[in-house]
Design a protein around this motif. Structure first.
Motif, PDB file in Angstrom:
ATOM      1  N   GLU A 160     -16.978  54.075  25.531  1.00 22.54           N
ATOM      2  CA  GLU A 160     -16.502  52.715  25.840  1.00 22.54           C
ATOM      3  C   GLU A 160     -15.036  52.681  25.909  1.00 22.54           C
ATOM      4  O   GLU A 160     -14.173  52.772  26.401  1.00 22.54           O
ATOM      5  CB  GLU A 160     -16.949  51.739  24.748  1.00 22.54           C
ATOM      6  CG  GLU A 160     -18.428  51.530  24.723  1.00 22.54           C
ATOM      7  CD  GLU A 160     -18.842  50.642  23.579  1.00 22.54           C
ATOM      8  OE1 GLU A 160     -17.974  50.249  22.770  1.00 22.54           O
ATOM      9  OE2 GLU A 160     -20.020  50.349  23.462  1.00 22.54           O
ATOM     10  N   ARG A 179     -23.943  57.560  18.056  1.00 22.10           N
ATOM     11  CA  ARG A 179     -23.104  56.342  18.041  1.00 22.10           C
ATOM     12  C   ARG A 179     -21.644  56.673  18.306  1.00 22.10           C
ATOM     13  O   ARG A 179     -20.959  55.917  18.981  1.00 22.10           O
ATOM     14  CB  ARG A 179     -23.248  55.624  16.706  1.00 22.10           C
ATOM     15  CG  ARG A 179     -24.559  54.912  16.585  1.00 22.10           C
ATOM     16  CD  ARG A 179     -24.593  54.078  15.362  1.00 22.10           C
ATOM     17  NE  ARG A 179     -25.845  53.364  15.295  1.00 22.10           N
ATOM     18  CZ  ARG A 179     -26.066  52.334  14.538  1.00 22.10           C
ATOM     19  NH1 ARG A 179     -25.099  51.883  13.783  1.00 22.10           N
ATOM     20  NH2 ARG A 179     -27.225  51.739  14.544  1.00 22.10           N
ATOM     21  N   LYS A 180     -21.149  57.789  17.757  1.00 24.10           N
ATOM     22  CA  LYS A 180     -19.777  58.188  18.024  1.00 24.10           C
ATOM     23  C   LYS A 180     -19.563  58.489  19.490  1.00 24.10           C
ATOM     24  O   LYS A 180     -18.538  58.139  20.066  1.00 24.10           O
ATOM     25  CB  LYS A 180     -19.406  59.404  17.179  1.00 24.10           C
ATOM     26  CG  LYS A 180     -19.192  59.096  15.726  1.00 24.10           C
ATOM     27  CD  LYS A 180     -18.844  60.349  14.948  1.00 24.10           C
ATOM     28  CE  LYS A 180     -18.745  60.037  13.473  1.00 24.10           C
ATOM     29  NZ  LYS A 180     -18.451  61.235  12.688  1.00 24.10           N
ATOM     30  N   GLU A 240     -21.264  57.170  21.968  1.00 23.27           N
ATOM     31  CA  GLU A 240     -21.305  55.885  22.674  1.00 23.27           C
ATOM     32  C   GLU A 240     -19.994  55.130  22.518  1.00 23.27           C
ATOM     33  O   GLU A 240     -19.505  54.502  23.461  1.00 23.27           O
ATOM     34  CB  GLU A 240     -22.457  55.031  22.145  1.00 23.27           C
ATOM     35  CG  GLU A 240     -23.812  55.491  22.574  1.00 23.27           C
ATOM     36  CD  GLU A 240     -24.925  54.666  21.967  1.00 23.27           C
ATOM     37  OE1 GLU A 240     -24.617  53.678  21.254  1.00 23.27           O
ATOM     38  OE2 GLU A 240     -26.098  54.989  22.192  1.00 23.27           O
ATOM     39  N   GLN A 241     -19.402  55.168  21.320  1.00 17.91           N
ATOM     40  CA  GLN A 241     -18.141  54.473  21.079  1.00 17.91           C
ATOM     41  C   GLN A 241     -16.990  55.117  21.848  1.00 17.91           C
ATOM     42  O   GLN A 241     -16.092  54.431  22.327  1.00 17.91           O
ATOM     43  CB  GLN A 241     -17.827  54.436  19.601  1.00 17.91           C
ATOM     44  CG  GLN A 241     -18.716  53.504  18.825  1.00 17.91           C
ATOM     45  CD  GLN A 241     -18.452  53.560  17.324  1.00 17.91           C
ATOM     46  OE1 GLN A 241     -17.670  54.361  16.868  1.00 17.91           O
ATOM     47  NE2 GLN A 241     -19.130  52.702  16.585  1.00 17.91           N
ATOM     48  N   GLN A 242     -17.023  56.427  21.973  1.00 14.25           N
ATOM     49  CA  GLN A 242     -15.958  57.107  22.720  1.00 14.25           C
ATOM     50  C   GLN A 242     -16.107  56.863  24.212  1.00 14.25           C
ATOM     51  O   GLN A 242     -15.129  56.874  24.951  1.00 14.25           O
ATOM     52  CB  GLN A 242     -15.998  58.609  22.426  1.00 14.25           C
ATOM     53  CG  GLN A 242     -15.540  58.953  21.052  1.00 14.25           C
ATOM     54  CD  GLN A 242     -15.650  60.432  20.754  1.00 14.25           C
ATOM     55  OE1 GLN A 242     -16.148  61.206  21.571  1.00 14.25           O
ATOM     56  NE2 GLN A 242     -15.198  60.840  19.580  1.00 14.25           N
TER      57      GLN A 242
END
Length: 120
Positions: free
Chosen positions: A120, A113-114, A116-118
């Motif tokens: 974006e 998840r980290k 994926e967030q980075q």
């Protein structure tokens, strides 16, 4: 060591521990042990969940591993609560392996998840 290899080894350890002593009981002077194969029924789900965890360690999405590890942890904990102090060393180690598998799956899910967030 690669997380996929660790996941595979945890799954294999869970499958091997399914054949180890889960419960102990005595009749007179003789001690007897029951394994997951002797218990049968829902215990087969623990064997299949360990196999699924080993296979799913190579899948890119970590959420199925979290679900399988949570199921394995809940079932092994349920068996341990049912047998109480008659629990054998195989069941105790199976619970430990399933908890460690769950923690590893959750850690890998949060790392994904980290990333994926980075992105974006």
């Amino acid at each position: 060591m690669d997380k996929r290899v660790v996941g595979t080894l945890l799954g294999i350890a869970g499958m091997l521990l399914w054949f180890m002593p889960w419960t102990e009981f005595s009749m007179g002077d003789m001690d007897f042990y029951r394994t997951g194969s002797h218990i049968g029924g829902i215990a087969y789900l623990l064997l299949l969940s360990s196999l699924a965890y080993a296979v799913l360690s190579w899948v890119a999405q970590p959420m199925p591993r979290v679900i399988v590890a949570a199921l394995s942890t809940l079932l092994s904990g349920f068996f341990w609560l049912n047998v109480g102090e008659a629990a054998g060393w195989g069941l105790a180690w199976l619970c430990a392996v399933s908890v460690f598998s769950l923690l590893q799956a959750i850690e890998r899910n949060s790392a994904e998840r980290k990333v994926e967030q980075q992105a974006e």
